[in-house]
Design an enzyme around this catalytic site. Structure first.
Site, short mmCIF file in Angstrom:
data_model
loop_
_atom_site.label_atom_id
_atom_site.label_comp_id
_atom_site.label_asym_id
_atom_site.label_seq_id
_atom_site.Cartn_x
_atom_site.Cartn_y
_atom_site.Cartn_z
N GLU A 139 4.15 1.91 -27.79
CA GLU A 139 5.49 2.43 -27.54
C GLU A 139 5.43 3.54 -26.49
OE1 GLU A 139 9.20 4.10 -30.31
OE2 GLU A 139 7.16 4.01 -31.10
N LYS A 193 15.37 0.24 -28.32
CA LYS A 193 15.09 0.44 -29.74
C LYS A 193 16.40 0.68 -30.49
CE LYS A 193 11.82 3.09 -32.62
NZ LYS A 193 10.77 4.14 -32.57
N CYS A 229 8.37 -0.32 -33.53
CA CYS A 229 7.90 0.72 -34.45
C CYS A 229 8.77 0.87 -35.69
CB CYS A 229 7.76 2.04 -33.70
SG CYS A 229 6.75 3.27 -34.58
N SER A 272 -18.43 31.21 -41.74
CA SER A 272 -18.72 32.12 -42.86
C SER A 272 -19.71 31.53 -43.84
CB SER A 272 -17.42 32.44 -43.60
OG SER A 272 -16.95 31.30 -44.29
#
Length: 772
Positions: A44, A113, A174, A356
């Site tokens: 896309e 879309k 999508c 650490s």
């Protein structure tokens, strides 16, 4: 038989880098044609990149998209192959997210879309309009330069499909797949056999199976060939697009691409028999009946055949077992690939991490180590782009390139242990006590110190290994990864700042264990945390100069999603870095990752690090006091994950969270105890929400992320007392067990109800690492 060769692809696009994106598109088409494919599907918005955001509002972005498409059309790229190319298009005054379907140097159709992604990380309605005219195709006048180049004035625009002489093909973009009534349902009834889904789908832990189930379900009862293409990589933001392009035939996956990869281009091909689609549809009576009175969808005739007849030289793609990564692998490979893209595209020469020796910073170090392993492996596999990037970043000369991950890490990764007098590690008995309890550490308190952790008596343990052991664990991990490791004591800098403060005010603050107030205690802890940030950025900018290396190093953060949700971090401390690969990953998932990485990445020291109880190491340790994260927070990391999911995923406010947890925890906690826990969480969530406004940009991996900038859009100034909501909870508690309201309970009852250290924070306005 009607044999059809199709190709879909993972492309590592970069938002607004049109040269990069165009080259990837061209190369993917070339590879598809070389494989014999006659349909090529790309991701896309592949021309511009999916993550352009407000750049989509610029006319330049639209114009550059057409310029790139023109270059594709005037060449031979689309000769003999149907190409679906994603780009933004303006029609009239509206801007659409489109798939442009090209064939034989012509635009056949533009498919806008129809259903836009507009939740979570997505804001498509901010930039695009959804196409609402489902019943028609309209004429779209091409821009003059395109029209002249392709000798074509207009093109069909809208919802429809392509009718070739031997099959029908359609796009489903999508989000449309995941709508209640997806387009492929009625397209199938109209005879469409091949569906092309161009996507921009990001990685999230444990999400892939949801996506694949949707593809399988789309063709299981309707038949069809479902092609899926996705972006793969970091295109300039917090998201990692996780590829996994695939081809599904009649509900079975016959081709699957990688989910995580350093490659810029990956083409996935499949040879399918369309007669198998027709046969399945003809065998389903309900399909036949519904097709007989379907809503007719507009189509465009393309007088060309795509299929080949039966040919023994053309083998069919067989169903395969879907490849799923475990969550631990996802944590290693997703953020690892994201870091590589960020590193090579930012112009930096490496990373610097304050290490650490705790679980969080060690997880980040292991992910960088995994990245180095992936780079070397991809070079061994012959990827010239990865090799070129690694040579540039690692400053290799005379034809050299990375062949060993530890040697490569030495060139691009600094780790720095910034210890103080408060840096300690507990004896192994405590490690194992908390490990066996799975960190559900219920703590009995004796004055200000923990008396028991997970049922293990601490009274007899007085010998504590100080910072030399912390330093050793950090150094052991650095040696296993191969980083350039430094050990720095910050006590002198802390002392200098306190002396300056004393000169200015005449007072010197003390820790609580030494008789100081909560205000003094918090201030002293925050000084240490913020000094570490300043030192980290100083070292990142100057150490390359010291070692005659070009460029600069990016500082990596290491706060996890649960700390962000609770606000258990100092504002502008080591969490304030350039990027953070674990900022949306839970503490529980990180501990599982450490156990996995100790074996599968070869960093055995991680096993001992994972077994340690989480601690900020910002307060002095005394024989009657030891600082632990879960004690400081007044809640366990396991509880935090529950709160986070209810708050974000299930959209619970305080009252509905209380009701849900009464069901979930009712067998072991009274309504009053549940109420205390819910109130405690929301109090500190709201007090510390402001910290999310300055949090380091983090890799998105978890659906309950509190990330303020894109994903979790809530305010940062609250009434932390939540008076209306909490009073409602009190009323419910009275109804449920007849007990008095929370406000009338004793401090002793309140502390006992919270279970883990409410008393540590009840008297103050903040907590250790609060930064208030």
């Amino acid at each position: 038989m009607r044999l059809l060769k199709v190709a879909t692809c993972n492309l590592n696009q970069w938002a607004m880098d049109f040269d990069c994106n165009l080259n990837n598109i061209k190369e993917s088409i070339t590879q598809a044609k070389q494989a014999g494919a006659v349909i090529r599907l790309g991701p896309e918005l592949e021309i511009t990149g999916y993550g352009c955001e407000d750049h989509f509002l610029e006319l330049d972005t639209i114009n550059h998209g057409w310029e790139c498409l023109k270059e594709i059309l005037v060449g031979d790229w689309t000769d003999g192959i149907l190409c679906s190319v994603g780009m933004p298009v303006i029609k009239g005054s509206e801007r659409y997210n489109c798939q442009v379907l090209c064939f034989n140097r012509k635009i056949i159709m533009i498919r806008p879309k129809m259903w836009l992604a507009n939740d979570g990380n997505y804001r498509e309605l901010r930039w695009f309009t959804a196409w609402k005219h489902k019943d028609q195709l309209v004429d779209f006048q091409l821009p003059s330069e395109i029209a002249e180049a392709v000798l074509q004035q207009s093109v069909p625009f809208g919802y429809g499909y392509l009718r070739f002489l031997d099959t029908a093909v359609a796009a489903e973009v999508c989000e449309e797949l995941f709508t209640p009534i997806p387009p492929h349902a009625e397209l199938a009834l109209n005879g469409v056999e091949v569906f092309m889904n161009a996507s921009g789908s990001h990685h999230q832990l444990r999400k892939l199976d949801v996506r694949l189930r949707a593809f399988i379900g789309a063709t299981h009862t309707r038949g069809g060939v479902y092609m899926y293409s996705n972006q793969q990589g970091c295109d300039g933001g917090r998201l990692y697009y996780d590829g996994c392009s695939c081809v599904v035939v009649n509900g079975e996956v016959v081709a699957q691409g990688s989910q995580f990869s350093l490659r810029d281009i990956e083409v996935v091909t499949a040879q399918v028999d369309l007669d198998a689609v027709a046969s399945l549809r003809g065998s389903i009576s309900s399909f036949q009946e519904q097709a007989s009175y379907k809503n007719t969808i507009s189509s465009v005739l393309v007088p060309y055949k795509l299929c080949q007849p039966f040919n023994m030289q053309m083998s069919l793609s067989s169903p395969l077992k879907i490849n799923y990564h475990s969550p631990e692998e996802e944590i290693a490979f997703g953020p690892g690939c994201w870091l590589w893209d960020y590193l090579r595209r930012s112009g930096a020469s490496g990373f610097l991490l304050p290490l650490s020796g705790g679980a969080d910073s060690s997880s980040v170090a292991a992910i960088v180590g995994c990245m180095c392993q992936l780079v070397v492996k991809e070079i061994e596999n012959g990827d010239e782009q990865v090799k070129a990037d690694a040579i540039r970043i690692g400053n290799y000369t005379d034809g050299q390139f990375p062949t060993d991950s530890k040697e490569f890490a030495k060139r691009i990764f600094y780790t720095v242990f910034m210890g103080s007098e408060n840096s300690i590690w507990y004896k192994h008995q405590i490690f194992h006590a908390c490990l066996l309890s799975k960190r559900g550490c219920q703590v009995e308190r004796c004055g200000e110190s923990p008396k028991r952790i997970a049922g293990f008596d601490l009274g007899g343990i007085s010998d504590i290994d100080y910072s030399k052991d912390t330093k050793k664990r950090a150094k052991d991990l650095a040696d296993e990864i191969g980083s350039w490791h430094l050990d720095v004591s910050i006590d002198g800098v802390v002392s200098a700042l306190l002396t300056l403060f004393q000169t200015l005010t005449g007072k010197r603050p003390r820790y609580k264990v030494d008789g100081g107030s909560n205000i003094e205690n918090l201030g002293l802890q925050n000084i240490q945390a913020r000094i570490r940030m300043v030192l980290a950025f100083m070292l990142a900018s100057l150490l390359p100069w010291v070692h005659n290396k070009p460029g600069f190093y990016l500082v990596l953060g290491s706060s996890n999603v649960d700390e962000g949700l609770r606000g258990y971090l100092t504002k502008y401390d080591c969490s304030s870095a350039d990027i953070n690969p674990i900022g949306s990953i839970s503490k529980q998932d990180l501990r599982a990752f450490l156990r996995w990485a100790a074996v599968h990445l070869g960093y055995s020291s991680l096993a001992e690090i994972e077994a340690a109880p989480p601690t900020a190491e910002l307060e002095p340790i005394r024989s009657n006091y030891s600082q632990l994260d879960e004690v400081d927070m007044g809640m366990t990391y396991e509880e935090l994950s529950v709160y986070g999911r209810l708050r974000k995923i299930f959209r619970c406010g305080p009252v509905s969270m209380f009701k849900n947890l009464c069901y979930r925890w009712g067998s072991r906690l009274s309504p009053l105890e549940v109420a205390d826990k819910v109130k405690h969480f929301f109090k500190y969530y709201s007090i510390n929400r402001h910290k999310m406004t300055v949090m380091t940009p983090s890799y998105h991996a978890e659906s309950y992320s509190p990330e303020d900038n894109r994903f979790d859009l809530r305010q940062f100034l609250y009434n932390a007392r939540w008076p209306y909501q909490f009073s409602k909870i009190d009323e419910l508690v009275k109804e449920l067990d007849g007990e008095v309201a929370f406000g009338e309970t004793s401090d002793q009852d309140r502390s006992r109800a919270n279970g883990v250290g409410m008393g540590v924070v009840a008297a103050g306005s903040g907590d250790p690492k609060s930064g208030l």
